[in-house]
Write a protein that holds these residues in place. Structure first.
Motif, PDB file in Angstrom:
ATOM      1  N   LEU A  30      -2.599  -3.873  11.531  1.00 13.18           N
ATOM      2  CA  LEU A  30      -1.447  -4.043  10.639  1.00 13.18           C
ATOM      3  C   LEU A  30      -1.796  -3.649   9.209  1.00 13.18           C
ATOM      4  CD1 LEU A  30       0.232  -7.368  11.819  1.00 13.18           C
ATOM      5  CD2 LEU A  30       0.982  -5.006  12.241  1.00 13.18           C
ATOM      6  N   LEU A  31      -2.937  -4.114   8.736  1.00 14.28           N
ATOM      7  CA  LEU A  31      -3.330  -3.765   7.362  1.00 14.28           C
ATOM      8  C   LEU A  31      -3.448  -2.251   7.233  1.00 14.28           C
ATOM      9  CD1 LEU A  31      -4.290  -4.304   4.510  1.00 14.28           C
ATOM     10  CD2 LEU A  31      -6.592  -4.671   5.406  1.00 14.28           C
ATOM     11  N   ASP A  32      -4.090  -1.652   8.208  1.00 16.54           N
ATOM     12  CA  ASP A  32      -4.270  -0.203   8.189  1.00 16.54           C
ATOM     13  C   ASP A  32      -2.925   0.513   8.053  1.00 16.54           C
ATOM     14  OD1 ASP A  32      -5.813   2.100   8.391  1.00 16.54           O
ATOM     15  OD2 ASP A  32      -5.570   2.208  10.553  1.00 16.54           O
ATOM     16  N   HIS A  33      -1.949   0.091   8.827  1.00 13.58           N
ATOM     17  CA  HIS A  33      -0.644   0.757   8.781  1.00 13.58           C
ATOM     18  C   HIS A  33       0.125   0.408   7.510  1.00 13.58           C
ATOM     19  CE1 HIS A  33      -0.299   3.223  12.364  1.00 13.58           C
ATOM     20  NE2 HIS A  33      -1.150   2.390  12.901  1.00 13.58           N
ATOM     21  N   MET A  34      -0.134  -0.755   6.951  1.00 17.70           N
ATOM     22  CA  MET A  34       0.484  -1.052   5.646  1.00 17.70           C
ATOM     23  C   MET A  34      -0.044  -0.076   4.598  1.00 17.70           C
ATOM     24  SD  MET A  34       0.419  -5.200   5.511  1.00 17.70           S
ATOM     25  CE  MET A  34       1.188  -6.120   6.852  1.00 17.70           C
ATOM     26  N   LEU A  35      -1.334   0.172   4.624  1.00 20.83           N
ATOM     27  CA  LEU A  35      -1.922   1.103   3.655  1.00 20.83           C
ATOM     28  C   LEU A  35      -1.418   2.521   3.909  1.00 20.83           C
ATOM     29  CD1 LEU A  35      -5.573  -0.279   3.652  1.00 20.83           C
ATOM     30  CD2 LEU A  35      -3.800  -0.650   1.930  1.00 20.83           C
ATOM     31  N   LEU A  36      -1.321   2.898   5.174  1.00 25.45           N
ATOM     32  CA  LEU A  36      -0.810   4.230   5.510  1.00 25.45           C
ATOM     33  C   LEU A  36       0.628   4.401   5.062  1.00 25.45           C
ATOM     34  CD1 LEU A  36      -2.037   4.967   9.129  1.00 25.45           C
ATOM     35  CD2 LEU A  36      -2.408   6.398   7.122  1.00 25.45           C
ATOM     36  N   HIS A  37       1.409   3.370   5.262  1.00 26.99           N
ATOM     37  CA  HIS A  37       2.829   3.446   4.924  1.00 26.99           C
ATOM     38  C   HIS A  37       3.009   3.600   3.416  1.00 26.99           C
ATOM     39  CE1 HIS A  37       7.026   3.095   5.734  1.00 26.99           C
ATOM     40  NE2 HIS A  37       7.175   2.057   4.954  1.00 26.99           N
ATOM     41  N   ARG A  38       2.194   2.865   2.661  1.00 25.33           N
ATOM     42  CA  ARG A  38       2.273   3.010   1.204  1.00 25.33           C
ATOM     43  C   ARG A  38       1.851   4.417   0.801  1.00 25.33           C
ATOM     44  NH1 ARG A  38      -1.480  -1.089  -1.379  1.00 25.33           N
ATOM     45  NH2 ARG A  38      -0.268  -0.879  -3.274  1.00 25.33           N
TER      46      ARG A  38
END
Lengths: 369, 369, 369, 369
Positions: B347-355
């Motif tokens: 989840l953290l990884d995809h939050m960073l990717l999304h930003r």
């Protein structure tokens, strides 16, 4: 990183939208010297092609693949292979009435939430049409595997459609190519035809489970702990449109086994270890054992149905929707060649990785001479 | 690429063997400014720690984590965080009698086939001990998530052990922390205790199914078509030791649904779209919908059992084996915090990717002003 | 991706800050079966170690490396190798007066602008101390190269310090180990000692050019078009602290050559093609020719000097700064073993890639039999 | 990994051979919502196009780009952008006489040694034709940069051809577009024309140095320690055909500076830190300072010349060669738009990375309010 790429050394990037001018796969890392031409790849695309019978979407696509690079005088050169497929039957008017409404169970709402872009033309990038690019890349992978490990055989088939499972005791591999469902059981093929006819006429759809088996895979493929063969297979299958579950060997049923039942006992065969059973699905600790690699995945029913469902528009207004386009009552059917293609890509990738990392004679089990 | 790493922007590399001097996780890409100290991470390691009750291995490890880099004056600096855990209870004599024999169902044979190296010390790198590094990395991820998306809550629990499933109607979240199985059902907890006692005494083992739910996850995480949120979750869970199947939402049962049943209808809530149901498990087209993310995975029984099984030696001689070490009758129990950790990392990884990829106000659904 | 990692298949992630408890390198992808112990790696760290003569920083670090994983019974296992070096002489009081001021020419201002974090302890992650981790990883790479390509020899030396260049006609390889500058020219060594003494006493510093040569490298390493051997070497060298330029073969002077002069003519030797000259620096089209690989890089002078410079504080106030810590008058000296280490890592990486992608007997030039 | 790809989040994969049916770039990671059409990209391709004057190869290519995916209704969608350029003037007969001989200084020998494949058609994948794909991708990157950081301006020009350097005091940016050499100095343009005419008539060739400057780049781009902005720029430029050296700011001359001279002193401007000079080339510790980013690279002379050189054939026979095809007397000319394109791609990539990793208001220098 590229979110539209998969594979480590055999690296496939797919591109293209359902209703754009073309789709394709940019494949980097194919070994040089592999004999290949467009026809060999076309063979697999034809297997996946829609409109071949009444059970798949009536969109008519030639799905003709062209090799634009990476092949010279009939063999791969080691440079990127560009596989291009033109879209010819984009009849986008079909999709007119869903232009502003989101289909329940479809990715159009999340794409919009992520990108702020509404590509209403048949699902755009989220369309199952993308899987044609995978099948093309898989066709190339198969040819490369032939040169590296000629004994490998990849075979996919359906084992369940809706509530109907195949009879494992009646398993008949020869039957797979004889029916439109790729089902290895003649009786099931007949029953499923009736069942799907009913669904199709009522404008409904249903899910399915597909099994992909690879035989003749050498031991030692796969790499701990995040480059496991099963990890990559799980990712590969889960990345296929509409897939909601992936199993290796016993899969979810492994939960029900005791250690005694689960342990595949080991014997010494002529060419290496032999096993009494294959609960592991050919993979232990992420590394192939030399047994059959067995993967299953579940495909959900398509969201394009003729029954009215409640939904919202782009502007947040509540409304109803009914999807009248050309759709598959069971998208799982066309997922069979796609699953095979993903298996081929993952196996080739790990063959290349294995050659890169270790000597090929390592870990031979048997009496020291 | 590194086969011992996972994640795109939040990149975790685990290292270390079961009986070496230490194990750990090298974490790159943690955002700067996240308040964190060793205690916060220790909290999660303590949850996973073996030897806490009679149902897990009696190996006694302090599992004390040290932060060697990347944190200064109580906050992350944006540089790599090294999380180190010393091994203290390596009693390797326990493993003496399996030094030259392969355990059926265990990775020691495939590691040997791949690498030509026999690290017989408790499974070496293939040991479940590696998962302590994951839990440490997951602890860090949780702290970072708190600063980025404070509403996210991750919760894992067992839903099946051997043939015994929880009663979904009796689901009680408060119960999870009250029993050694992390099972959300008081009655099941009691029944399972009896069942596992029996298995433990007979030296047997059994599989399990774990469910991990993430609440409060914003819509828009995940990226088509190979960087899908469910693709990464499937890979993350399948990479955990002994996992043989992964499901999102309906999972394998999606095969049995019709399109009408599967379609989660959409309404307009105050803060965005609302859904009538969650067959999708919070993910459509690989992108989060804003609903609960629901993942399940099956863990096979440990291969270390007291029943004699047939096997071979490194030299290819047929023989028998019985495993007398300290082992878990149900490794699935300790997989609960591991699954939570993997969820947090993904989840953290995809939050960073999304930003990184899109504006944060894109694709807002609602009336245009 | 991980910005603190480099390499494709031999993947090195360094971690740790100048004044934290430890630094190290997490190395994934080292082939199994490589004989290695801490002493072999220590050898190279000792070469780089500060405080060995009056020309390098007087910080006293034992720089003792411990191997925490990936090596068992004296050989690599194929799993990640953790190389840990404790920081022992962190005297952070030395840096007290630069706590809030930015040093002109130093990275502390950009780190702050990027991360919003001020790790004033001796440069934190931007300190040249990070290069000890590189040297440790390079030591491991050298041992692996020995098993894969025993003829490869890597040698680094200084060719310029400030305005003083070596006399290429007086090149004497034996001289390199005999002087503190690793300069292959006895006369230059003497002159440079005087020059640097003057600089050191005045609290000044100066730049340098280092040349790294690899002999015995097989033809065929490197991959078009972004995985070129020279592309990776350029990145590797440019990633070293304070490096501002990288050259392959003729380097920047290639601009002055005509096509006739630049063309290294080809002959047929006993073991393959031979060349009349090596303007190419052993690399054509990104792929090794079998000639010596020749790389040079320029290191700027350290920004820590005893002369007052104008600068600003974290709060944007204009002020002056003078740096009194323990610093190197010519950081280029310690860059020699670092450049060698990077060369070793890049070469090993491409050896592994080459094995992974193509047959080892391909493209043999000579009469067909 | 893909050796034909570059970039982290803005990921460009080029494909295609000089004399195949087409070449192109598959671009993943372009942010959604960027207004772009084929004409905008064509603009930059036209700048690079050969055959525009007597100083570049007389091969006539329309170099017409088509956008096959990733753009809908005039804006990018966030999905991969396929940029395809058909090859139209492949007159391969030109290359007939070099079919079996290797050109000294050319990559055809190393490609053969690596892949065992001889793609004699105009250099195949190693041809400078590949750079058209880079220019197309760079055109897309420029449009994306416009939406993210509208003040960024990228400008490339030649600063040296053979022994002739520009006069820095006569630098005139307006002159760049007025002469065929992209040289910012009217007098030099005239002199160089005479010089190159002579070389062209004698069938010779010469090297060059190109400088690329980016203005308006925000501080904070780039990431320690292997994802440095200058590391990525060095790799990007070194990956261009025929490049042998790369410099940032002072470049190789940094070796000659003392610490006092090298230190760019810092003042406080209205919008943040200001510097007295730019020896650093806009990058400290791998992270942008907000000053101009200054990169230079040297291009060697083309190996295709009319002077006889000694060489060998595929079968190892010694022979002579003379190259009669259509070639550039100074390939450095066409390298100017290529270098600009690489700068655009690297900057966009780091803009996306920076957004992903840190808050955008971090590390603001100035009085706390």
């Amino acid at each position: 990183m590229s979110v539209n790429s998969f594979g480590h050394l055999f690296r496939v990037t797919t591109w293209g939208e359902s209703h754009g001018p073309a789709i394709g796969a940019t494949v980097d890392g194919c070994p040089p010297g592999v004999p290949v031409d467009a026809e060999m790849i076309q063979h697999w695309l034809d297997k996946r092609k829609p409109g071949q019978n009444k059970y798949t979407t009536q969109r008519r696509e030639a799905d003709e693949v062209r090799i634009l690079s990476g092949v010279f005088e009939g063999v791969t050169t080691g440079t990127p292979v560009q596989l291009l497929i033109e879209n010819t039957d984009q009849r986008s008017k079909d999709y007119g009435d869903i232009k502003d409404k989101f289909r329940p169970g479809h990715a159009d709402i999340t794409y919009y939430q992520k990108y702020g872009i509404r590509d209403y033309r048949g699902g755009g990038r989220s369309s199952a049409r993308e899987t044609a690019s995978r099948v093309a890349a898989g066709g190339l992978a198969r040819e490369a595997i032939k040169t590296l490990a000629p004994n490998v055989q990849i075979s996919g088939y359906m084992v369940q459609m809706g509530p109907h499972k195949i009879d494992r005791d009646a398993f008949d591999a020869a039957e797979i190519e004889r029916n439109p469902f790729w089902v290895p059981d003649a009786k099931a093929a007949g029953d499923w035809a009736d069942y799907l006819d009913g669904l199709r006429k009522s404008g409904s759809s249903v899910g399915a489970i597909i099994e992909i088996v690879a035989r003749g895979v050498p031991a030692g493929l796969g790499a701990p702990v995040y480059g496991k063969l099963d990890t990559d297979l799980a990712a590969a299958m889960m990345s296929i449109n509409a897939v909601k579950g992936v199993e290796i060997g016993e899969g979810m049923s492994a939960a029900m086994l005791t250690g005694e039942l689960n342990a595949d006992e080991i014997f010494m065969g002529q060419d290496g270890p032999q096993y009494s059973s294959n609960h592991a699905g050919g993979i232990l600790g992420g590394i192939s054992t030399g047994q059959d690699i067995v993967v299953r995945f579940a495909v959900k029913p398509t969201s394009s149905i003729l029954t009215t469902r409640r939904t919202i528009t782009k502007d947040g207004e509540e409304t109803e929707i009914i999807t009248k386009g050309r759709h598959d009552p069971c998208v799982g059917i066309r997922a069979v060649p796609v699953g095979e293609a993903m298996m081929a890509c993952v196996l080739l990738d790990h063959m290349l990785l294995h050659r890169g990392q270790v000597g090929e004679n390592r870990g031979k089990i048997g009496p020291s001479k």
